[in-house]
Scaffold this motif. Structure first.
Motif, PDB file in Angstrom:
ATOM      1  N   LEU A 239       0.823  -1.208   0.000  1.00  0.00           N
ATOM      2  CA  LEU A 239       0.000   0.000   0.000  1.00  0.00           C
ATOM      3  C   LEU A 239       0.857   1.258   0.000  1.00  0.00           C
TER       4      LEU A 239
ATOM      5  N   ASP B  56       2.096   1.936  -3.365  1.00  0.00           N
ATOM      6  CA  ASP B  56       1.018   2.428  -4.229  1.00  0.00           C
ATOM      7  C   ASP B  56       0.725   3.898  -3.959  1.00  0.00           C
ATOM      8  N   VAL B  57       0.781   4.292  -2.672  1.00  0.00           N
ATOM      9  CA  VAL B  57       0.538   5.700  -2.335  1.00  0.00           C
ATOM     10  C   VAL B  57       1.680   6.568  -2.842  1.00  0.00           C
TER      11      VAL B  57
ATOM     12  N   LYS C 187      -8.997   7.249  -7.396  1.00  0.00           N
ATOM     13  CA  LYS C 187      -7.804   6.434  -7.158  1.00  0.00           C
ATOM     14  C   LYS C 187      -7.270   6.632  -5.744  1.00  0.00           C
TER      15      LYS C 187
ATOM     16  N   LEU D  51      -7.174   4.210  -2.257  1.00  0.00           N
ATOM     17  CA  LEU D  51      -5.986   3.975  -1.431  1.00  0.00           C
ATOM     18  C   LEU D  51      -6.275   4.307   0.028  1.00  0.00           C
TER      19      LEU D  51
ATOM     20  N   ARG E 261      -8.145   1.500   1.661  1.00  0.00           N
ATOM     21  CA  ARG E 261      -7.249   0.399   2.050  1.00  0.00           C
ATOM     22  C   ARG E 261      -6.457   0.771   3.303  1.00  0.00           C
ATOM     23  N   TRP E 262      -6.032   2.026   3.356  1.00  0.00           N
ATOM     24  CA  TRP E 262      -5.264   2.529   4.510  1.00  0.00           C
ATOM     25  C   TRP E 262      -6.105   2.435   5.785  1.00  0.00           C
TER      26      TRP E 262
ATOM     27  N   MET F 145      -2.495  10.780   2.632  1.00  0.00           N
ATOM     28  CA  MET F 145      -3.516   9.908   3.212  1.00  0.00           C
ATOM     29  C   MET F 145      -4.383  10.656   4.228  1.00  0.00           C
TER      30      MET F 145
END
Length: 249
Positions: free
Chosen positions: A171, A174-175, A187, A191, A194-195, A239
């Protein structure tokens, strides 16, 4: 009023299951001074000393150095229920980490027997679990007793923890690849979802644990230099922005 019975060092040591030499050592360190002395100068102990001895041995078993035990006992001198509760929480956490280490060793043993892993890889897995103890030691100050007890009571296998670590690593990459994109975009919001899910996997939905985690990450400037931050400030900022935009209404 009932008068506490006094025991000479030899009798007290036998009743408590320790040696007289241990009592003398703890006395010299200021950990367990006797309640009195005979006219000849011999040490005398009472039932309250037995309670204090139990606290010393319990904290020593958990892994605290004797100097730190002296500090803890001074703080808990008038709060026996609280002291015992803290001991229980610490022992539960130690048991959880020992269970995880045992699981890692078992898997390494099985893998080595079947030739699936090189020895260094198997040992690395065990070291990773053991290092969790070091991480928790300095991070405990951010968590309340309730939160620490919740974490200690949680039944999580080494496999689950390793999977979470892999999920976090993927992850974060990806971030990093999404840095510079709009936090409100589909998108980045995916993320952030998921975080959030991985964080919930750690907190278990416990507010006390979440509060401690928030305090921990809010104080990154004071983290020990030996602890490597899991992600960059830019990743964290993106995030935070995305999760703020995606908060449930």
């Amino acid at each position: 009023m009932h008068q506490a019975r006094l025991y000479k060092a030899q009798e007290f040591a036998e009743r408590a299951g320790v040696t007289v030499r241990t009592l003398h050592h703890y006395d010299r360190l200021g950990l367990l001074p006797p309640s009195g002395h005979t006219e000849a100068g011999y040490r005398l102990y009472d039932d309250r000393d037995l309670v204090r001895l139990e606290q010393i041995l319990a904290l020593k078993f958990i892994g605290f150095p004797l100097q730190e035990i002296r500090r803890l006992l001074k703080r808990d001198a008038k709060d026996l229920p609280g002291a015992l509760r803290r001991q229980r929480t610490l022992i539960l956490e130690k048991r959880r980490l020992l269970d995880l280490a045992a699981q890692a060793i078992q898997r390494a043993e099985n893998a080595a027997a079947s030739g699936e892993l090189a020895d260094w890889e198997a040992i690395k897995k065990i070291i990773e679990v053991i290092h969790m103890q070091d991480t928790m030691d300095w991070a405990k100050k951010y968590y309340s007793e309730q939160a620490l007890e919740s974490l200690a009571n949680r039944k999580v296998s080494a496999d689950v923890i390793e999977q979470a670590q892999r999920d976090w690593a993927v992850l974060i990459k990806d971030v990093e690849a999404a840095l510079g994109e709009d936090p409100a975009s589909a998108k980045v919001q995916a993320l952030a979802g998921r975080w959030r899910k991985l964080i919930e996997g750690f907190t278990g939905g416990d507010r006390a644990v979440q509060t401690g985690l928030n305090k921990l990450y809010a104080d990154q400037a004071n983290w020990p230099s030996t602890f490597k931050k899991p992600y960059s400030d830019e990743v964290g900022a993106l995030m935070c922005q995305a999760m703020a935009l995606g908060k449930p209404k």
